[in-house]
Design an enzyme around this catalytic site. Structure first.
Site: not given
Ligand code: KPL
Length: 319
Positions: A197, A205, A215, A265-266, A279
């Site tokens: 992940k 991101n 995305n 939107l991430s 982050e």
């Molecule tokens: O985990 C995500 C995030 O936005 O932090 C994703 C998988 C990219 C989905 O938006």
């Protein structure tokens, strides 16, 4: 079972409202659930406690009551504590959450990136840690108002071997999340999933935050796929050198997430849009740091990290 969700961000509100709706259900006596939401801001906790949470899904809105507080003493010792805060808030939140811990509690962490792994490893006087990764998409519309932007599997698992009673508690937690509609699976190799992940976040991101696009737009934006692929291959090399067994091909998996969460939107783009710290250090920054230690070059992740930090530095004061 007393369950406390910490952090009323997008994911915290999604989980809390999904479970709270079930508590409001006529069969609630059969559901042994004492559900709380812990916030660090007293005024927002009061607002959520008075007005409840709003879950928006497929164009429909459901409102549900929630017991929200900023005083962990009011909640007292809990069975399951679900941490839905950003990794950079974790150290402070763990201190605040101490009154929730009891000898049999478990702590489920659902952070992006891997910065929290080091922090949790070094900590004393803490319940056993269950790591989690989720593919749920959620956007916070306003305080306590969440839009469910896409379903995806959540995987959870103990970092270290756990006792029978705690494994049972984890199984109950997994059942509860599934009952709330958060499709969840217990896995043995959670670290491999956390890294898999991490790489997806590495590819999506920072780029969405820089390009200010959802995305799915990364699939069409000139040059984006090349940068994404290069960042992912660097992350893959680092992961392999650390002995991580990635659970998929990172490029194929990231493209798949872009397609499935095309309109989302991430979380990093949402942070940038609201002028909040991102982050980046826990995601691309961790690949750079691990690469340095291993002697693996990570120029693309370095550049993505630099550009996101540049964006953060340009936030207007007080934003
Ligand atoms: O985990 C995500 C995030 O936005 O932090 C994703 C998988 C990219 C989905 O938006």
């Amino acid at each position: 079972m007393k369950v406390v969700i910490i952090g009323p961000g997008a994911l915290g509100c999604l989980i809390a409202s999904s479970l709270a709706i079930k508590v409001d259900h006529p069969l609630r006596e059969r559901l042994d659930l004492d559900l709380w939401l812990l916030d660090h801001r007293p005024e927002r906790a009061r607002l959520l406690n008075d007005n409840g949470l709003v879950l928006e899904e497929g164009g429909r809105q459901k409102t549900c009551g929630i017991r929200a507080t900023a005083a962990p003493e009011e909640i007292g010792p809990a069975d399951v504590i679900i941490l839905c805060v950003k990794s950079m808030q974790l150290a402070e939140v763990l201190q605040q959450a101490a009154p929730l811990f009891q000898p049999d509690s478990i702590l489920l962490t659902l952070q992006n990136g891997i910065a929290h792994l080091g922090l949790l490893k070094d900590r004393q006087k803490m319940p056993p840690v269950v790591l989690g990764v989720t593919a749920q998409g959620a956007n916070l519309v306003g305080p306590g108002h969440v839009r469910h932007a896409g379903d995806g599997l959540t995987r959870i698992g103990f970092v270290k071997q756990a006792s029978f009673s705690r494994s049972l508690l984890l199984a109950k937690t997994c059942n509860l999340l599934n009952y709330g509609g958060i499709e969840t699976l217990i896995v043995d190799n959670i670290i491999d999933y956390v890294w898999s992940k991490l790489l997806i976040n590495t590819g999506i991101n920072a780029l969405t935050a820089i390009e200010r696009c959802p995305n799915g737009a990364l699939l069409e934006l000139p040059g984006a796929l090349e940068t994404m692929t290069a960042a992912l291959r660097e992350g893959e090399a680092v992961a392999r050198a650390l002995g991580i067994q990635l659970t998929n091909d990172p490029v194929a998996a990231t493209l798949d997430v872009c397609r499935k969460t095309a309109a989302n939107l991430s979380s990093m783009l949402q942070d940038v849009m609201h002028g909040r710290p991102t982050e980046i250090d826990s995601i691309n920054g961790e690949i750079v740091a691990a690469g340095r230690k291993l002697g693996i070059a990570t120029p693309v992740n370095e550049e993505l990290t630099r550009r996101v930090k540049e964006i953060e530095q340009a936030y207007s004061p007080g934003a």
